[in-house]
Design a protein around this motif. Structure first.
Motif, PDB file in Angstrom:
ATOM      1  N   ASN A  45       0.847  -1.183   0.000  1.00  0.00           N
ATOM      2  CA  ASN A  45       0.000   0.000   0.000  1.00  0.00           C
ATOM      3  C   ASN A  45       0.888   1.241   0.000  1.00  0.00           C
ATOM      4  O   ASN A  45       1.249   1.760   1.061  1.00  0.00           O
ATOM      5  N   PRO A  46       1.297   1.735  -1.181  1.00  0.00           N
ATOM      6  CA  PRO A  46       2.207   2.884  -1.262  1.00  0.00           C
ATOM      7  C   PRO A  46       1.737   4.099  -0.482  1.00  0.00           C
ATOM      8  O   PRO A  46       2.550   4.818   0.126  1.00  0.00           O
ATOM      9  N   ALA A  47       0.430   4.369  -0.474  1.00  0.00           N
ATOM     10  CA  ALA A  47      -0.087   5.563   0.199  1.00  0.00           C
ATOM     11  C   ALA A  47       0.242   5.553   1.685  1.00  0.00           C
ATOM     12  O   ALA A  47       0.427   6.618   2.295  1.00  0.00           O
ATOM     13  N   ALA A  48       0.344   4.366   2.290  1.00  0.00           N
ATOM     14  CA  ALA A  48       0.647   4.267   3.719  1.00  0.00           C
ATOM     15  C   ALA A  48       2.055   4.748   4.034  1.00  0.00           C
ATOM     16  O   ALA A  48       2.360   5.071   5.188  1.00  0.00           O
ATOM     17  N   ALA A  49       2.923   4.824   3.007  1.00  0.00           N
ATOM     18  CA  ALA A  49       4.292   5.311   3.193  1.00  0.00           C
ATOM     19  C   ALA A  49       4.454   6.720   2.625  1.00  0.00           C
ATOM     20  O   ALA A  49       5.575   7.207   2.477  1.00  0.00           O
ATOM     21  N   GLY A  50       3.331   7.354   2.284  1.00  0.00           N
ATOM     22  CA  GLY A  50       3.379   8.702   1.741  1.00  0.00           C
ATOM     23  C   GLY A  50       3.709   8.751   0.261  1.00  0.00           C
ATOM     24  O   GLY A  50       4.085   9.810  -0.255  1.00  0.00           O
ATOM     25  N   LEU A  51       3.549   7.624  -0.437  1.00  0.00           N
ATOM     26  CA  LEU A  51       3.831   7.578  -1.868  1.00  0.00           C
ATOM     27  C   LEU A  51       2.536   7.741  -2.660  1.00  0.00           C
ATOM     28  O   LEU A  51       1.459   7.359  -2.202  1.00  0.00           O
ATOM     29  N   ALA A  52       2.649   8.279  -3.890  1.00  0.00           N
ATOM     30  CA  ALA A  52       1.483   8.614  -4.699  1.00  0.00           C
ATOM     31  C   ALA A  52       0.981   7.418  -5.496  1.00  0.00           C
ATOM     32  O   ALA A  52       0.987   7.410  -6.732  1.00  0.00           O
ATOM     33  N   GLY A  53       0.539   6.377  -4.784  1.00  0.00           N
ATOM     34  CA  GLY A  53       0.037   5.187  -5.453  1.00  0.00           C
ATOM     35  C   GLY A  53      -0.979   4.461  -4.592  1.00  0.00           C
ATOM     36  O   GLY A  53      -1.022   4.648  -3.374  1.00  0.00           O
ATOM     37  N   ALA A  54      -1.805   3.620  -5.237  1.00  0.00           N
ATOM     38  CA  ALA A  54      -2.831   2.849  -4.530  1.00  0.00           C
ATOM     39  C   ALA A  54      -2.329   1.438  -4.255  1.00  0.00           C
ATOM     40  O   ALA A  54      -1.363   0.959  -4.858  1.00  0.00           O
ATOM     41  N   ALA A  55      -3.010   0.738  -3.351  1.00  0.00           N
ATOM     42  CA  ALA A  55      -2.629  -0.611  -2.961  1.00  0.00           C
ATOM     43  C   ALA A  55      -2.749  -1.578  -4.142  1.00  0.00           C
ATOM     44  O   ALA A  55      -3.615  -1.420  -5.007  1.00  0.00           O
ATOM     45  N   PHE A  56      -1.869  -2.564  -4.192  1.00  0.00           N
ATOM     46  CA  PHE A  56      -1.909  -3.590  -5.232  1.00  0.00           C
ATOM     47  C   PHE A  56      -1.403  -4.909  -4.653  1.00  0.00           C
ATOM     48  O   PHE A  56      -0.674  -4.933  -3.656  1.00  0.00           O
ATOM     49  N   THR A  57      -1.805  -5.998  -5.287  1.00  0.00           N
ATOM     50  CA  THR A  57      -1.417  -7.336  -4.855  1.00  0.00           C
ATOM     51  C   THR A  57      -0.641  -8.044  -5.957  1.00  0.00           C
ATOM     52  O   THR A  57      -1.020  -7.980  -7.136  1.00  0.00           O
ATOM     53  N   GLY A  58       0.437  -8.707  -5.606  1.00  0.00           N
ATOM     54  CA  GLY A  58       1.244  -9.449  -6.557  1.00  0.00           C
ATOM     55  C   GLY A  58       1.870 -10.657  -5.899  1.00  0.00           C
ATOM     56  O   GLY A  58       1.668 -10.897  -4.696  1.00  0.00           O
ATOM     57  N   ASP A  59       2.633 -11.432  -6.655  1.00  0.00           N
ATOM     58  CA  ASP A  59       3.387 -12.529  -6.066  1.00  0.00           C
ATOM     59  C   ASP A  59       4.833 -12.560  -6.546  1.00  0.00           C
ATOM     60  O   ASP A  59       5.617 -13.417  -6.137  1.00  0.00           O
ATOM     61  N   ASN A  60       5.196 -11.590  -7.412  1.00  0.00           N
ATOM     62  CA  ASN A  60       6.569 -11.522  -7.913  1.00  0.00           C
ATOM     63  C   ASN A  60       6.860 -10.102  -8.351  1.00  0.00           C
ATOM     64  O   ASN A  60       6.029  -9.465  -9.001  1.00  0.00           O
ATOM     65  N   ILE A  61       8.037  -9.592  -8.000  1.00  0.00           N
ATOM     66  CA  ILE A  61       8.452  -8.246  -8.378  1.00  0.00           C
ATOM     67  C   ILE A  61       9.490  -8.355  -9.482  1.00  0.00           C
ATOM     68  O   ILE A  61      10.492  -9.065  -9.330  1.00  0.00           O
ATOM     69  N   LEU A  62       9.268  -7.670 -10.614  1.00  0.00           N
ATOM     70  CA  LEU A  62      10.235  -7.641 -11.700  1.00  0.00           C
ATOM     71  C   LEU A  62      11.096  -6.394 -11.563  1.00  0.00           C
ATOM     72  O   LEU A  62      10.577  -5.298 -11.325  1.00  0.00           O
ATOM     73  N   ILE A  63      12.388  -6.556 -11.712  1.00  0.00           N
ATOM     74  CA  ILE A  63      13.303  -5.443 -11.480  1.00  0.00           C
ATOM     75  C   ILE A  63      14.306  -5.295 -12.615  1.00  0.00           C
ATOM     76  O   ILE A  63      14.591  -6.240 -13.348  1.00  0.00           O
ATOM     77  N   SER A  64      14.837  -4.077 -12.758  1.00  0.00           N
ATOM     78  CA  SER A  64      15.920  -3.781 -13.685  1.00  0.00           C
ATOM     79  C   SER A  64      17.186  -3.559 -12.873  1.00  0.00           C
ATOM     80  O   SER A  64      17.183  -2.792 -11.904  1.00  0.00           O
ATOM     81  N   ASN A  65      18.254  -4.218 -13.285  1.00  0.00           N
ATOM     82  CA  ASN A  65      19.501  -4.238 -12.532  1.00  0.00           C
ATOM     83  C   ASN A  65      20.514  -3.268 -13.139  1.00  0.00           C
ATOM     84  O   ASN A  65      20.840  -3.355 -14.329  1.00  0.00           O
ATOM     85  N   TYR A  66      21.018  -2.350 -12.326  1.00  0.00           N
ATOM     86  CA  TYR A  66      22.096  -1.447 -12.711  1.00  0.00           C
ATOM     87  C   TYR A  66      23.205  -1.631 -11.687  1.00  0.00           C
ATOM     88  O   TYR A  66      23.105  -1.126 -10.553  1.00  0.00           O
ATOM     89  N   SER A  67      24.258  -2.353 -12.042  1.00  0.00           N
ATOM     90  CA  SER A  67      25.265  -2.668 -11.042  1.00  0.00           C
ATOM     91  C   SER A  67      26.663  -2.749 -11.629  1.00  0.00           C
ATOM     92  O   SER A  67      26.849  -2.905 -12.840  1.00  0.00           O
ATOM     93  N   SER A  68      27.636  -2.644 -10.738  1.00  0.00           N
ATOM     94  CA  SER A  68      29.052  -2.732 -11.087  1.00  0.00           C
ATOM     95  C   SER A  68      29.655  -3.905 -10.339  1.00  0.00           C
ATOM     96  O   SER A  68      29.463  -4.032  -9.128  1.00  0.00           O
ATOM     97  N   VAL A  69      30.366  -4.780 -11.059  1.00  0.00           N
ATOM     98  CA  VAL A  69      31.020  -5.940 -10.459  1.00  0.00           C
ATOM     99  C   VAL A  69      32.515  -5.820 -10.703  1.00  0.00           C
ATOM    100  O   VAL A  69      32.960  -5.714 -11.854  1.00  0.00           O
ATOM    101  N   LEU A  70      33.292  -5.828  -9.630  1.00  0.00           N
ATOM    102  CA  LEU A  70      34.738  -5.657  -9.721  1.00  0.00           C
ATOM    103  C   LEU A  70      35.447  -6.901  -9.216  1.00  0.00           C
ATOM    104  O   LEU A  70      35.107  -7.429  -8.152  1.00  0.00           O
ATOM    105  N   SER A  71      36.424  -7.382  -9.969  1.00  0.00           N
ATOM    106  CA  SER A  71      37.157  -8.582  -9.587  1.00  0.00           C
ATOM    107  C   SER A  71      38.275  -8.253  -8.603  1.00  0.00           C
ATOM    108  O   SER A  71      38.781  -7.138  -8.562  1.00  0.00           O
ATOM    109  N   GLY A  72      38.645  -9.270  -7.794  1.00  0.00           N
ATOM    110  CA  GLY A  72      39.711  -9.130  -6.820  1.00  0.00           C
ATOM    111  C   GLY A  72      40.616 -10.342  -6.864  1.00  0.00           C
ATOM    112  O   GLY A  72      40.491 -11.202  -7.741  1.00  0.00           O
TER     113      GLY A  72
END
Length: 274
Positions: A45-72
């Protein structure tokens, strides 16, 4: 990620995984055939955190990854970046909650480390284990963009609200060469603790109390990976997050990744033949 030769202890740890490819393939097949509607549902429920969105139900979140991987040294690596929430799924159907990534958004900032079996991932399959991973989940109002300043991941959100945080329980990584000697496909999977931030119980509306563990999985195509000196960048890589009350054994993730490596390799060979 190009790294120096791995230590003997790392070799002895990862060698058994290569000897159990049959079991790994079977596990990967089970994971791939599991129906999406079997995933535990949740309600935000985004509105409960002060965000401009309504409640929604899901079972999986799809994300876009922006990351840096450095070898050691010794096959070790460090990683950091942002995971932007792009869409949700429910019962296998993908949807975008009203206002997500326009009126408001959510992302995860993370950093971690691990060790691989060593070698050049552009020239051979490599396996690895995550040794640490810490993250914080944020919400924000308005639009935001994600990218890089040189090799450093960046984001432009403002007025962020901390929603949750957590750390590594267990996880692993694998990379598959693309066949040109330069590019490769890195993947990762992990189980994580999930702790709702103080005062944000209303955002995580259901179940109550909310899940205490999260499962993540990422597969990034070679076109989303930019090799560089000492590591690589992932831009708009694909991934997902869902929740669970049970944590699989650490070896399960490594075997799943081994199976993913084998299946990806077979698929690439079939594609090249066709």
């Amino acid at each position: 990620m190009t790294s120096s030769s791995s230590s003997s202890s790392s070799s002895s740890f990862f060698k058994p995984l290569l000897q159990r490819s049959g079991m790994a393939l079977a596990l990967a097949a089970v994971c791939a055939s599991a129906s999406a509607d079997a995933l535990p549902q949740f309600t935000f429920n985004p509105a409960a955190a002060g965000l401009a969105g309504a409640a929604f139900t899901g079972d999986n979140i799809l994300i876009s990854n922006y990351s840096s991987v450095l070898s050691g040294p010794g096959g070790s690596f460090t990683e950091s970046g942002y995971l932007s929430f792009s869409a949700l799924q429910l019962g296998g159907s993908t949807f975008t909650p009203a206002g997500l990534n326009s009126s408001y958004g959510m992302y995860i900032a993370f950093s971690g480390s691990g060790v691989t079996s060593g070698g050049n991932p552009a020239q051979g399959i490599t396996f690895g284990a995550l040794t640490s991973l810490n993250y914080t989940m944020y919400g924000y109002n308005g639009p935001a963009s994600f990218g890089f300043s040189g090799s450093t991941p960046t984001e432009t959100a403002s007025g962020e609200v901390v929603l949750a945080s957590g750390s590594l329980i267990s996880g692993g990584v694998v990379s598959i060469p693309s066949g040109d000697g330069v590019h490769f496909t890195p993947s990762a999977a992990a189980s994580l603790t999930f702790e709702v931030a103080p005062g944000q119980g209303g955002f995580f509306q259901l179940p109550a109390p909310f899940f205490s563990q999260a499962i993540t999985a990422f597969t990034n195509t070679s076109s989303q990976v930019s090799p560089m000196a000492g590591g690589f960048l992932i831009s708009q890589g694909g991934g997902s997050i869902n929740f669970t009350a049970a944590v699989p054994e650490p070896e399960t993730y490594l075997l799943m990744l081994a199976g993913l490596a084998a299946l990806t390799f077979v698929a690439r060979r079939r594609s090249s033949k066709s």
